[in-house]
Design a protein around this motif. Structure first.
Motif, mmCIF file in Angstrom:
data_model
loop_
_atom_site.group_PDB
_atom_site.id
_atom_site.type_symbol
_atom_site.label_atom_id
_atom_site.label_comp_id
_atom_site.label_asym_id
_atom_site.label_seq_id
_atom_site.Cartn_x
_atom_site.Cartn_y
_atom_site.Cartn_z
ATOM 1 N N GLU A 5 0.303 -1.085 -0.014
ATOM 2 C CA GLU A 5 0.248 0.108 -0.508
ATOM 3 C C GLU A 5 0.898 1.127 -0.023
ATOM 4 O O GLU A 5 0.173 2.300 -0.715
ATOM 5 N N ARG A 6 1.892 1.378 0.478
ATOM 6 C CA ARG A 6 2.729 2.539 1.103
ATOM 7 C C ARG A 6 3.107 2.531 -0.074
ATOM 8 O O ARG A 6 4.063 4.006 -0.818
ATOM 9 N N ILE A 91 -6.105 6.504 8.965
ATOM 10 C CA ILE A 91 -6.767 7.028 8.138
ATOM 11 C C ILE A 91 -7.341 6.124 7.438
ATOM 12 O O ILE A 91 -5.887 5.125 6.511
ATOM 13 N N ALA A 92 -8.363 6.203 6.474
ATOM 14 C CA ALA A 92 -8.556 4.801 5.158
ATOM 15 C C ALA A 92 -7.673 4.850 3.964
ATOM 16 O O ALA A 92 -7.256 6.184 4.077
ATOM 17 N N PRO A 93 -7.328 4.079 3.764
ATOM 18 C CA PRO A 93 -6.563 3.869 2.531
ATOM 19 C C PRO A 93 -7.093 4.398 1.568
ATOM 20 O O PRO A 93 -6.317 5.024 0.994
ATOM 21 N N MET A 99 -6.328 11.198 -1.865
ATOM 22 C CA MET A 99 -5.620 12.623 -0.729
ATOM 23 C C MET A 99 -4.656 11.949 -0.342
ATOM 24 O O MET A 99 -4.761 12.427 0.558
ATOM 25 N N PRO A 100 -3.511 12.498 -1.216
ATOM 26 C CA PRO A 100 -2.294 11.221 -0.457
ATOM 27 C C PRO A 100 -1.325 12.098 1.036
ATOM 28 O O PRO A 100 -0.912 11.629 1.556
ATOM 29 N N ARG A 104 -5.318 14.214 8.245
ATOM 30 C CA ARG A 104 -7.003 13.424 9.614
ATOM 31 C C ARG A 104 -7.209 12.971 8.439
ATOM 32 O O ARG A 104 -7.731 12.329 7.383
ATOM 33 N N CYS A 105 -8.029 11.860 9.102
ATOM 34 C CA CYS A 105 -8.637 11.107 8.941
ATOM 35 C C CYS A 105 -10.667 12.183 8.602
ATOM 36 O O CYS A 105 -10.210 12.759 8.574
ATOM 37 N N VAL A 106 -11.206 11.160 7.395
ATOM 38 C CA VAL A 106 -12.719 11.963 7.715
ATOM 39 C C VAL A 106 -13.396 12.438 8.302
ATOM 40 O O VAL A 106 -13.364 14.013 8.421
ATOM 41 N N ARG A 107 -12.980 11.412 9.430
ATOM 42 C CA ARG A 107 -14.234 12.483 11.032
ATOM 43 C C ARG A 107 -12.984 14.037 11.474
ATOM 44 O O ARG A 107 -14.289 14.065 11.434
#
Length: 111
Positions: A5-6, A91-93, A99-100, A104-107
């Protein structure tokens, strides 16, 4: 975050840097001063000035994005990359792929 993923995200960030750099060049050209001796007419000149203002705002945004992408690229191998700076959850992949430069996470981004 898994190493594959990275790797995919790193490729995505590098491509986004190239794309954003090209966009910056285009926007810098669009924000050059409008010469008063150009006989383009009053209304056309006002349109050109308005378009220049819009391009300047887009230029600032693109510069900010490029800076954040470069920061993300330098931090991608860090242990805390992909962890929300506010709530410390992953943070969700999918968000990172979209948005690389996200920190922050969406929330937490909504607050």
């Amino acid at each position: 975050m898994k190493s594959e993923e990275r790797g995919a995200l790193k490729v995505k960030i590098e491509a986004a840097i190239v794309k954003t750099t090209a966009e910056l060049e285009r926007l810098e050209e669009a924000t050059k001063p409008i010469a008063p001796e150009n006989a383009i007419g009053r209304v056309s000149r006002m349109d050109a000035i308005n378009n220049k203002g819009v391009s300047e705002a887009a230029l600032r945004s693109a510069r900010r994005k490029l800076t954040n992408l470069k920061i993300a690229l330098t931090k991608i191998d860090a242990e805390d990359f992909g962890i929300c700076t506010r709530c410390k959850r992953p943070i969700a992949p999918a968000r990172l792929m979209y948005m690389p430069e996200s920190t922050r996470c969406v929330r937490c981004a909504d607050h």
